[in-house]
Enzyme design. Structure first.
Site, PDB file in Angstrom:
ATOM      1  N   ARG A   1       0.819  -1.181  -0.028  1.00  0.00           N
ATOM      2  CA  ARG A   1      -0.139  -0.154   0.072  1.00  0.00           C
ATOM      3  C   ARG A   1       0.960   1.257  -0.004  1.00  0.00           C
ATOM      4  O   ARG A   1       1.864   1.425   0.538  1.00  0.00           O
ATOM      5  CB  ARG A   1      -0.783  -0.082   1.235  1.00  0.00           C
ATOM      6  CG  ARG A   1      -2.048  -0.975   0.922  1.00  0.00           C
ATOM      7  CD  ARG A   1      -3.050  -0.516   0.134  1.00  0.00           C
ATOM      8  NE  ARG A   1      -4.382  -1.470   0.068  1.00  0.00           N
ATOM      9  CZ  ARG A   1      -4.347  -2.633  -0.579  1.00  0.00           C
ATOM     10  NH1 ARG A   1      -3.360  -3.093  -1.379  1.00  0.00           N
ATOM     11  NH2 ARG A   1      -5.526  -3.335  -0.643  1.00  0.00           N
TER      12      ARG A   1
ATOM     13  N   GLU B   1      -8.242   9.756  -4.667  1.00  0.00           N
ATOM     14  CA  GLU B   1      -8.315  11.090  -4.608  1.00  0.00           C
ATOM     15  C   GLU B   1      -8.366  11.679  -6.132  1.00  0.00           C
ATOM     16  O   GLU B   1      -7.952  10.970  -6.947  1.00  0.00           O
ATOM     17  CB  GLU B   1      -7.542  11.752  -3.837  1.00  0.00           C
ATOM     18  CG  GLU B   1      -7.528  11.493  -2.166  1.00  0.00           C
ATOM     19  CD  GLU B   1      -6.348  12.187  -1.452  1.00  0.00           C
ATOM     20  OE1 GLU B   1      -5.337  12.817  -2.089  1.00  0.00           O
ATOM     21  OE2 GLU B   1      -6.215  11.739  -0.444  1.00  0.00           O
TER      22      GLU B   1
ATOM     23  N   HIS C   1      -1.887   0.199  -9.798  1.00  0.00           N
ATOM     24  CA  HIS C   1      -2.451  -0.992  -8.671  1.00  0.00           C
ATOM     25  C   HIS C   1      -3.001  -2.049  -9.536  1.00  0.00           C
ATOM     26  O   HIS C   1      -4.282  -2.210  -9.353  1.00  0.00           O
ATOM     27  CB  HIS C   1      -3.249   0.077  -7.731  1.00  0.00           C
ATOM     28  CG  HIS C   1      -3.489  -0.907  -6.418  1.00  0.00           C
ATOM     29  ND1 HIS C   1      -3.934  -0.254  -5.345  1.00  0.00           N
ATOM     30  CD2 HIS C   1      -3.405  -2.298  -6.446  1.00  0.00           C
ATOM     31  CE1 HIS C   1      -4.016  -1.074  -4.412  1.00  0.00           C
ATOM     32  NE2 HIS C   1      -3.614  -2.134  -4.968  1.00  0.00           N
TER      33      HIS C   1
END
Length: 337
Positions: free
Chosen positions: A257, A288, A311
């Protein structure tokens, strides 16, 4: 602003006569058999790729929600507050930082995810396979090499693209859980020496060396790779001090992460040659707006020292099927279906 997913569900609700309304924002459009199973049990709204504002219009009547852990919004207090009938929310992921767990707990809404479900996640290989692929891409400069070739360059770029072999290198694995264990096996198969640091796990192979402190691992490893869950004990686990302990010739990998790494410290370490190169599949603030202006992404535009992927470690048909089936089974069990 982030682009929306190229594919998105139509927000059509099916089997409207059923009394239990299930919202699915996780991707299922490539799982036809699973969709048939769902539509025999639930009033279901498929909403993969829907925007936050679109979801605000549909959540008020739902009883259950299988979320998309890769969405470009957080499932926060505002949207959960509109879900007056919600009884259970499940994420087909090991992480839960995309969901406001405090609200769910306060409202006695059941939450579950794959964290700790070892009997399931041990059969999910995508993240470990991708982590290893990203490691190889990093040490062999595969991405800039492919770009140079597509631009018409050939052996004249060899000086910029010379990498290292994994064989005989020391790989330091921080976090010896599901992914850490698989990374150890993959790297061992390529002839690397394996060090691990994990205060909660013991080594299970004779060819692994377990160290007592993370500092010991960082100081001697040629490649440092992080595979830990994000919580308050691991937030900014790797910062200025830790990068300062690493070899100047070392490589750094993070597919855990974004919050596990002090990203300002990572840029500083690369900029000042405290480490040689880095690759990450995760960054802070992924839900965001304005992700293109993120400091790591901006820095990566003008250097070959930093490789970033969006990701996608867990994004395979196989892994997403297994993870989604877990989530659906949890919802089925809750409603005795």
């Amino acid at each position: 602003m982030k682009e929306k997913n190229h594919y998105h569900d139509s927000l059509e609700t099916k089997n409207k006569d059923c009394s239990t309304h299930l919202l699915i924002t996780a991707p299922t459009h490539f799982l036809d058999d699973v969709r048939d199973e769902i539509e025999n049990k639930y009033k279901v709204t498929y909403a993969y790729g829907a925007s936050y504002s679109q979801l605000e219009e549909v959540v008020s009547e739902i009883d259950a929600w299988i979320v998309d852990p890769g969405a470009n919004y957080k499932i926060d207090l505002n949207i959960l507050g509109l879900s007056k009938k919600l009884k259970i929310l499940v994420s087909p992921s090991t992480g839960s930082d995309h969901v406001d767990l405090n609200y769910l707990n306060d409202e006695s809404i059941i939450f579950d995810c794959l964290k700790g479900k070892e009997h399931i996640i041990k059969e999910i290989h995508a993240s470990a396979e991708f982590s290893f692929a990203l490691l190889i891409a990093m040490i062999r400069n595969l991405v800039p090499a492919a770009k140079y070739a597509s631009d018409g360059f050939w052996r004249e770029k060899e000086e910029e693209l010379r990498g290292i072999e994994l064989n005989a290198k020391t790989v330091g694995i921080i976090g010896y859980g599901r992914i850490g264990k698989k990374m150890a096996r993959y790297c061992n198969a390529f002839g690397a020496k394996i060090l691990i640091y994990d205060p909660y796990q013991e080594k299970d192979q004779d060819w692994i060396t377990q160290v007592n402190t993370m500092d010991e691992l960082l100081m001697v490893s040629d490649i440092n790779t992080v595979h830990v869950h994000l919580d308050e004990s691991t937030r900014n686990l790797i910062g200025h001090r830790e990068f300062g302990l690493m070899k100047k010739s070392s490589y750094f990998l993070n597919t855990a992460r974004g919050g596990v790494v002090d990203e300002e410290a990572l840029i500083d370490a690369l900029e000042n040659n405290l480490i040689y190169s880095a690759a990450v599949d995760v960054i802070s603030g992924e839900q965001e707006e304005g992700i293109s202006s993120h400091p790591l992404i901006q820095y990566s535009k003008n250097t070959k020292k930093l490789l970033i992927t969006p990701h996608i470690a867990g994004a395979t048909v196989d892994s997403q099927y297994k993870a989604f089936k877990f989530a659906l089974d949890k919802v089925d069990d809750f409603f005795n279906l």
